[in-house]
Design an enzyme around this catalytic site. Structure first.
Site, PDB file in Angstrom:
ATOM      1  N   HIS A   1       0.504  -1.634  -0.263  1.00  0.00           N
ATOM      2  CA  HIS A   1      -0.258  -0.001  -0.175  1.00  0.00           C
ATOM      3  C   HIS A   1       0.846   1.382   0.001  1.00  0.00           C
ATOM      4  O   HIS A   1       2.151   1.510   0.460  1.00  0.00           O
ATOM      5  CB  HIS A   1      -1.107  -0.071   1.450  1.00  0.00           C
ATOM      6  CG  HIS A   1      -0.532   0.026   2.427  1.00  0.00           C
ATOM      7  ND1 HIS A   1       0.338   1.893   3.273  1.00  0.00           N
ATOM      8  CD2 HIS A   1      -0.041  -1.079   3.588  1.00  0.00           C
ATOM      9  CE1 HIS A   1       0.619   1.000   3.958  1.00  0.00           C
ATOM     10  NE2 HIS A   1       0.881  -0.250   4.419  1.00  0.00           N
TER      11      HIS A   1
ATOM     12  N   GLU B   1      -2.116  -6.782   6.960  1.00  0.00           N
ATOM     13  CA  GLU B   1      -0.907  -6.895   7.976  1.00  0.00           C
ATOM     14  C   GLU B   1      -0.761  -6.978   9.309  1.00  0.00           C
ATOM     15  O   GLU B   1      -1.783  -7.969   9.319  1.00  0.00           O
ATOM     16  CB  GLU B   1      -0.105  -5.399   7.871  1.00  0.00           C
ATOM     17  CG  GLU B   1      -0.943  -4.699   6.596  1.00  0.00           C
ATOM     18  CD  GLU B   1       0.319  -3.098   6.759  1.00  0.00           C
ATOM     19  OE1 GLU B   1       1.441  -3.189   7.355  1.00  0.00           O
ATOM     20  OE2 GLU B   1       0.019  -2.543   5.867  1.00  0.00           O
TER      21      GLU B   1
END
Length: 152
Positions: A19, A89
């Protein structure tokens, strides 16, 4: 459309994109599974990656974590996004939301766990070990690769 790789239909080409930047990344705040959005720099980064990937073989599918920063990055790359939390994550336990300097002082045991070379070391407060993170993500990436053999 011909396969994206010379290996043909026996393998999938998987492209992994991290990201773009968030304000937490910029301030060196441990985000883990907390959900800050992309900042302006992160949106520019996502647009640059999207431009680059648009000049290559088109992907058969795009998968993303369900976190805003990852989903927004994926949305920039493709209009259709199959959101999946298997690609989230690492859960950083009770370090999530703390700046690194504060984490060292206020949660020394948790920070020690984060810094450990032991792959099976979980972070206190529900945090994942590197082994748990790896198992979760690699398992799902293998599922994606199997589903899209011969494609990008």
């Amino acid at each position: 459309m011909p396969p994206a790789s010379s290996a043909g239909e026996h393998f999938a080409e998987v492209v992994v994109v991290r990201h773009g930047e968030t304000s937490w990344n910029a301030s060196r705040t441990i985000q883990g599974q907390m959900d800050p959005e992309l900042n302006d720099t992160g949106r520019q980064q996502a647009a640059m990656v999207a431009r680059r990937l648009s000049k290559e073989a088109k992907p058969a599918a795009v998968y993303s974590s369900d976190l805003k920063r990852a989903a927004e990055t994926a949305q920039t790359i493709a209009t259709a996004c199959d959101v999946c939390n298997a690609l989230r994550e690492r859960h950083m336990g009770d370090l999530q939301g703390l700046q690194y300097g504060d984490a060292v002082r206020s949660k020394p045991e948790s920070y020690k766990a984060l810094s450990s070379d032991e792959r099976n070391q979980e972070i206190p407060g529900g945090g994942e070990s590197l082994d748990q993170l790896s198992e979760r993500c690699v398992s799902y990436l293998n599922t994606i690769a199997e589903k899209h053999k011969g494609k990008r």
